[in-house]
Design an enzyme around this catalytic site. Sequence first.
Site, PDB file in Angstrom:
ATOM      1  N   TYR A 441      10.756  40.756  87.323  1.00  0.00           N
ATOM      2  CA  TYR A 441       9.688  41.084  86.512  1.00  0.00           C
ATOM      3  C   TYR A 441       9.081  40.065  85.635  1.00  0.00           C
ATOM      4  CZ  TYR A 441      13.026  43.175  82.924  1.00  0.00           C
ATOM      5  OH  TYR A 441      14.090  43.340  82.184  1.00  0.00           O
ATOM      6  N   GLU A 442       7.916  40.048  84.939  1.00  0.00           N
ATOM      7  CA  GLU A 442       7.356  39.032  84.289  1.00  0.00           C
ATOM      8  C   GLU A 442       7.195  37.648  85.078  1.00  0.00           C
ATOM      9  OE1 GLU A 442       6.585  40.752  81.201  1.00  0.00           O
ATOM     10  OE2 GLU A 442       5.997  38.669  81.261  1.00  0.00           O
ATOM     11  N   GLY A 443       6.766  37.826  86.256  1.00  0.00           N
ATOM     12  CA  GLY A 443       6.651  36.879  87.347  1.00  0.00           C
ATOM     13  C   GLY A 443       7.984  36.634  88.049  1.00  0.00           C
TER      14      GLY A 443
END
Lengths: 590, 590
Positions: A441-443
Amino acid sequence: MYRAPVSEISHTLMKVAGLEQALSDNRFPEFSADLAEAILEEAGKFAADRIEPLRVVGDKQGASVKDGVVTTTAGWKELYRDWAAGGWNALTGSPDYGGQGLPMMMSVAVNEMWNSGSLSFAIGPTLTMGAVEALEKHASKELKDIYLPKLISGEWMGTMNLTEPQAGSDLGALRTRAERRDDGTYRIFGQKIFITYGEHDLTENIIHLVLARLPDAPAGTKGISLFLVPKFLVNADGSLGRRNDLFCSGLEHKMGIHASPTCTMIYGDGFVKGEETGAVGYLIGEENRGLNCMFTMMNNARLLVGIQGVGVAEAAYQQALNYARERRQGRAIGVKDGMSPIIEHPDVQRMLLTMKALTQVARSITYACAHAIDMSHVSEGDEARHWADRASLLTPLAKSFATDAGVDVASLGIQIHGGMGFIEETGAAQLLRDARITPIYEGTNGIQAIDLVTRKLPLGNGQHVHGYLDELQADADKAIASNRAELGETGTRLARAIADARAATTWLQQAMADNRLAEALASATPYQRLLSLVAGGAYLARGALADDNAGRAALSRFYAENLLGEVAALKETVLGGATSLAAARSVLEA
Amino acid sequence: MYRAPVSEISHTLMKVAGLEQALSDNRFPEFSADLAEAILEEAGKFAADRIEPLRVVGDKQGASVKDGVVTTTAGWKELYRDWAAGGWNALTGSPDYGGQGLPMMMSVAVNEMWNSGSLSFAIGPTLTMGAVEALEKHASKELKDIYLPKLISGEWMGTMNLTEPQAGSDLGALRTRAERRDDGTYRIFGQKIFITYGEHDLTENIIHLVLARLPDAPAGTKGISLFLVPKFLVNADGSLGRRNDLFCSGLEHKMGIHASPTCTMIYGDGFVKGEETGAVGYLIGEENRGLNCMFTMMNNARLLVGIQGVGVAEAAYQQALNYARERRQGRAIGVKDGMSPIIEHPDVQRMLLTMKALTQVARSITYACAHAIDMSHVSEGDEARHWADRASLLTPLAKSFATDAGVDVASLGIQIHGGMGFIEETGAAQLLRDARITPIYEGTNGIQAIDLVTRKLPLGNGQHVHGYLDELQADADKAIASNRAELGETGTRLARAIADARAATTWLQQAMADNRLAEALASATPYQRLLSLVAGGAYLARGALADDNAGRAALSRFYAENLLGEVAALKETVLGGATSLAAARSVLEA
């Protein structure tokens, strides 16, 4: 069992990341080493005494949803209340709205501890921090005055609503709709998924930051706007008004972080009877510039996800170390009778030292990134640009290396526990299950690598990264010049690795200049790991050279002589791997 | 979704592991390539059509216990019944007792498929195989006549009872007690933990093989005896008699393989009212020689755990490949409109090719090990010794590399799924949770490394391993001589890696000769991975050189130019890492 490694954290902040120098240069006049120590001590106690005891029960019970109402694990509500009451949520918020305005470094350091206590718990406030940041930078004074004080105190929590089923890594594909109303407000319609703490019972109100698209917006990422959408509307006097048209339609059943509710959020589906359909939203920043607002906050969110990796790694290391000291199996070399604690076996020592080294490298990179952010805030002109570039360069390393380290260290922790590591009651497996989301997550870490190669290597006309390598080289030179026997071949190994990093960097910059984008992207992930490993070697050496602690020197040497060798292999992959990768494309057709 | 990779499996058996040559040399007169193909096809269908559909439900429902009665997942019982009725359990058993007497290679190949279908399911029969083997080799004719026909047909299942709370890796510490009775039988008293399929509802009887200690036995591993302890006593006519004094007191709550009941077994606790306390047991082999019996069976069990890694890796690869073809995010280089399938992104291709290469390497090593076992059975004298040594050498590589690959490939599979990989419904997370036990049980991978260095490198006066490296060098030479452009630098990279393997091997043999045991043990795990990686490079090249399939050549090249570089780093660690590891011991005191 967890004990906050306060002296290691403090040493990393001061001697490795650069806080000592910054304080002596009076860059943070409101701040001091004593204050830092006091905060770290208090945070360490709270993480160990209050958060960690709820980690396993949070995993077992998890959060549950019924008719749109989410109930967190028993004890979680009191934990959050006491945590916010302790002022921990307000650490970095603006003093104009009740925050303590402390450097990002302190936030990163205490966040490590919260995450060692429980990633599921720590992630909630992380999202509030992101919301605070976006509002501080981009919202109107009116919105700030209403929302910031309560988000900074922790009375309300914030969320980030980006992902939709068809729009994950690719935000340009999002479809959530925003319609203008004459009073300057908007109405939001759409579905968002994977919304962390999208609904819960910890606070009375929840402030959603939602990306959506106006009817006349351009396609893709240039047509996205950011809206503040509160769960309950807020009256002019700050009291809560009616419920907004949004609700949680379900929770995900996840591999880990069970105590963190991962919500599907529905906006504008007529949830509130007798009111106009559509969730009331307020524009943050300008129309169609939402991704810009989101990016400022996403960068720090990426750093804070990196910190999750550090926190889990530290917790896994401590747990494995304790187990290895107590568990007796086999007889160590030279021992005559009985079974030895497994920590006496060289292979277990190798695993523990690898865990410790990876954890410390991840910590160093993330703290250095936080320091760069802080310095960019207290600098101007070229200096501010330099530190902003440094933070930009280190963000993908912090996010990717630290989260990979979290997973790898947690997995080694299971291995040290043997069969017990696979039994859930031990808690070792949970750490891996929790950590496994962080490289995603978050890229995803692959996206971090693309960001590193395509947006960070060009910084400062391509010179910033070389300046950074020069700094790392200075650490290698000092290690060589120190002539400390404890450091073994640290200096020379590090210098060799830096030369490899230089070659790989230059190769990638040339590939970009030649428009050989496919080759550059094929090499991005190996390069990202390469640069992180090299940075880690320099930071460990820097920490060891800062004083005469024999342990730090020994760890730096262990890393240089056992783990840094991967760099040469990665360099080969960066320089030559893309061709064979492209040639093997047909294999995936089979 | 799973489709058995029959042609890849067949190619590996025939061209890489050596079955084609052995068949043409008439080493297996009862066996043929056609028969092999037919078996692989049928097994592939059963694994895909019958086993895989129960994988996810098995994870979700798991096995449960109430009052000592274990209930497996709904559908599991019928699955097992049909599987055994298909003759699959009898594949390798002795024809004297109804088995088909097929080579171990076939067992390994179909076991890969069962494990791709469901590790939880496949592991049960694996333990029966182990019991069959121990009985065939060590039991009296009387015991064989009673138990082998039904264990080979699959009417009954078998178990292995080794571990106790204080005796995991260190079997010498076990305390389960065996008492002699005048009629030549024994009574068993004690607690065993982590007993896979120790109790279940798949078969009417369960045959436990239990390690225990006689009252007058020497301490340590030389005082352990092996007993056959049936759940129900068996009458002379083969019918079931009274219940034996043993029961399952609980199931473990595990990270994965939920459908496989992991039991705590209590022997001799007065479970059967009105009978003498003590579980009736029958000695297998000689008193105090139980570990010997167990070791023959443990070696094959280790190979079959390696196969679990291959099976999970293949399943994870296929699932990720399918997902990457369907999921659209972002726009690939050179594409003008819309979102591209993520398989078009170089970083995703790198992950998929890495998964594919690791899976194929793991498959090659395990199949080569099985081939060596088969050849040792059909050879005599020096040749038999040679093949037995080869099987011994490859067993730790097969167990450790393949299980590590299973974990790594499953983790990459999650990564390719992005956020969906963390959601349990997708099934990607389950593969990692299931695989995570495999580097632990049947001897942790660290113990495999110790076995490799201390017991396998000395084989043939230390020459056997060098003969093996010579064979790998022949593959490198052929790759170079082939001049096939598709192979890129495969040959030269491989030759360099083999030279590193040679240097590391010689260093370790010297360390052992010099009694520098601590150094050798410190380097054991890096060496084990090094040797596996090198073997894998040679096997991929061998497979590529066997015909003109462009895909195999491209995969071999991808591996040589992207993954084989780790060997040089590992060589450095083997040769120089022990010193810094020993020096860093103090770090673990902190």
